[in-house]
Design a protein around this motif. Structure first.
Motif, mmCIF file in Angstrom:
data_model
loop_
_atom_site.group_PDB
_atom_site.id
_atom_site.type_symbol
_atom_site.label_atom_id
_atom_site.label_comp_id
_atom_site.label_asym_id
_atom_site.label_seq_id
_atom_site.Cartn_x
_atom_site.Cartn_y
_atom_site.Cartn_z
ATOM 1 N N ASP A 85 -12.878 2.153 -3.157
ATOM 2 C CA ASP A 85 -13.648 1.490 -2.118
ATOM 3 C C ASP A 85 -13.431 2.209 -0.789
ATOM 4 O O ASP A 85 -12.304 2.603 -0.464
ATOM 5 N N PRO A 86 -14.487 2.420 0.013
ATOM 6 C CA PRO A 86 -14.326 3.094 1.308
ATOM 7 C C PRO A 86 -13.290 2.434 2.217
ATOM 8 O O PRO A 86 -12.722 3.098 3.089
ATOM 9 N N ALA A 87 -13.030 1.145 2.001
ATOM 10 C CA ALA A 87 -12.016 0.476 2.812
ATOM 11 C C ALA A 87 -10.628 1.059 2.584
ATOM 12 O O ALA A 87 -9.725 0.841 3.403
ATOM 13 N N ARG A 88 -10.440 1.793 1.495
ATOM 14 C CA ARG A 88 -9.148 2.419 1.220
ATOM 15 C C ARG A 88 -8.965 3.735 1.984
ATOM 16 O O ARG A 88 -7.847 4.254 2.061
ATOM 17 N N THR A 132 -16.587 -0.690 -7.556
ATOM 18 C CA THR A 132 -15.575 0.149 -6.926
ATOM 19 C C THR A 132 -14.195 -0.319 -7.344
ATOM 20 O O THR A 132 -14.023 -1.339 -7.991
ATOM 21 N N ASP A 133 -13.197 0.492 -6.927
ATOM 22 C CA ASP A 133 -11.800 0.149 -7.195
ATOM 23 C C ASP A 133 -11.533 -0.090 -8.677
ATOM 24 O O ASP A 133 -10.992 -1.118 -9.084
ATOM 25 N N ASN A 189 -12.067 -5.853 -2.485
ATOM 26 C CA ASN A 189 -12.715 -5.221 -1.342
ATOM 27 C C ASN A 189 -14.206 -5.546 -1.294
ATOM 28 O O ASN A 189 -14.950 -4.981 -0.483
ATOM 29 N N HIS A 215 -16.818 -4.867 -3.004
ATOM 30 C CA HIS A 215 -17.867 -3.933 -3.396
ATOM 31 C C HIS A 215 -17.842 -3.798 -4.922
ATOM 32 O O HIS A 215 -16.939 -3.175 -5.478
ATOM 33 N N SER A 259 0.827 -1.203 0.000
ATOM 34 C CA SER A 259 0.000 0.000 0.000
ATOM 35 C C SER A 259 0.862 1.254 0.000
ATOM 36 O O SER A 259 1.963 1.271 0.559
ATOM 37 N N ARG A 310 -8.462 6.599 4.721
ATOM 38 C CA ARG A 310 -7.795 6.756 6.000
ATOM 39 C C ARG A 310 -8.143 8.141 6.553
ATOM 40 O O ARG A 310 -8.608 9.012 5.826
#
Length: 382
Positions: free
Chosen positions: A362-365, A338-339, A333, A335, A5, A367
């Motif tokens: 994706d919202p998981a990305r 997304t991505d 992720n 979803h 990442s 921070r």
């Protein structure tokens, strides 16, 4: 392949594309391009008329912050300039960046595409029928431009309208309905019929930009994909003799044609970005239509320095000059939609690593403090 990442952190105020409210879009939601220049990383969101610069942060893991925004209208006479606030203008839909290190110029390109309104399942059928029949053009999307870079007060590269050595910010001659390139393509037997079709319907859509060693520009097309064949356009630009802020196409094709076409077999995928590695060309390939499908990075041997030819050139996967080097994970992720991998660039550290940024992240990305994670893949140099 599991990526590492990289953290990109934007200014919290600059990260807001619309007035803050639940669900409002943010800059980090949709990064369409990425380019490293020294210690800086340049990105753009496809719904703005700005470029964003980040600075490499110390530490072992790739991270960029110190966000600075550059509004393009003070630098270029946009076809559709802002009416009021600096950002109040139709989007450029920036889809390609390329850096000319020798000339210290940053090149950028808009999608040149039309757009169709989306259906809204919360509305009545008749309304959705009208929406799907509505096609529009944002005049700033017809932008192909060059920006001189000069050191700012911090010694970092920054775009200027006029450099001390006379380099001038300039764009290809055009207006809100098109430019020299689209008007030249209007009669092209392969691409002309697709200029009136929205990009996400397999219409004409530029989504990649690279420079050849000789200074020509390569434009990767997301669409159209013709019976499985994607297209790379090759053009050469020169200053207009009467106006240093205007560029013109220079003849490079057979019989004085102002462009060349290269057809590449990418397994039915369109081009989402280009990146030159010496004489070779990396092509980020993904679906032309609005769907989830494999995303692959191909390496085209010699693609960044196409040999002169009297006619269009065809490149076949079986020829050995075009091979896949990376399968970008899709939907990891969980979803759908997304991505969407949209931009690639080589990193200087770690050497040979490929950075990938995403639209519809994706919202998981996400921070805290307006940060977003990009992916770093180890891709062989050759």
């Amino acid at each position: 392949m599991v990526p590492e990442s990289a953290l990109l952190t934007f200014d919290e105020t600059g990260n807001q594309l619309t007035p803050a409210h639940p669900g409002a879009k943010e800059l980090r939601h949709g990064l369409s391009v990425v380019k490293q220049i020294g210690d800086t990383l340049w990105v753009a969101n496809d719904e703005t008329i700005t470029l964003e610069r980040l600075r490499r942060q110390p530490g072992p893991a790739p991270a960029w912050a110190d966000h600075r925004r550059f509004h393009l209208h003070p630098l270029l006479a946009l076809p559709a300039p802002p009416d009021a606030a600096p950002g109040d203008a139709p989007e450029i839909d920036i889809e390609g960046l390329a850096y000319d290190a020798a000339g210290r110029n940053l090149w950028l390109v808009g999608s040149h595409s039309l757009k169709r309104k989306k259906a809204d399942l919360g509305k009545k059928d008749a309304k959705n029928s009208t929406r799907l029949a509505t096609v529009s053009a944002d005049g700033n999307r017809y932008l192909l431009a060059r920006l001189p870079l000069e050191p700012d007060a911090d010694g970092l590269p920054a775009p200027v309208r006029l450099a001390p050595d006379g380099r001038h910010a300039a764009r290809l001659r055009g207006d809100t309905t098109g430019n020299e390139l689209t008007r030249e393509l209007a009669t092209d037997p392969h691409l002309g019929p697709f200029l009136a079709i929205p990009g996400k319907d397999n219409g004409f859509d530029i989504e990649g930009l690279a420079l050849t060693p000789g200074g020509r520009l390569l434009l990767g097309l997301r669409g159209p994909v013709l019976r499985g064949w994607a297209v790379v356009l090759e053009v050469a630009l020169e200053p207009d003799a009467a106006d240093p802020a205007t560029l013109r196409l220079r003849p490079i094709g057979p019989e004085g044609r102002l462009y060349r076409k290269h057809f590449v077999q990418l397994r039915g995928l369109g081009i989402r970005d280009l990146y030159a590695v010496g004489d070779d060309l990396l092509l980020l390939a993904g679906p032309t239509m609005d769907l989830d499908a494999p995303v692959t990075v191909f390496r085209w041997q010699g693609g960044a320095a196409p040999a002169p030819a009297p006619a269009d050139t065809f490149t076949f996967t079986t020829s050995g000059r075009l091979r896949p080097v990376l399968e970008v994970p899709v939907g990891h992720n969980a979803h759908l939609g997304t991505d969407r991998a949209e931009g690639i660039c080589r990193l200087t550290d770690p050497p040979g690593a490929l950075l990938v940024v995403y639209d519809a992240a994706d919202p998981a990305r996400f921070r805290e403090a307006a940060g977003v994670l990009a992916d770093v893949f180890a891709v062989p140099e050759a």
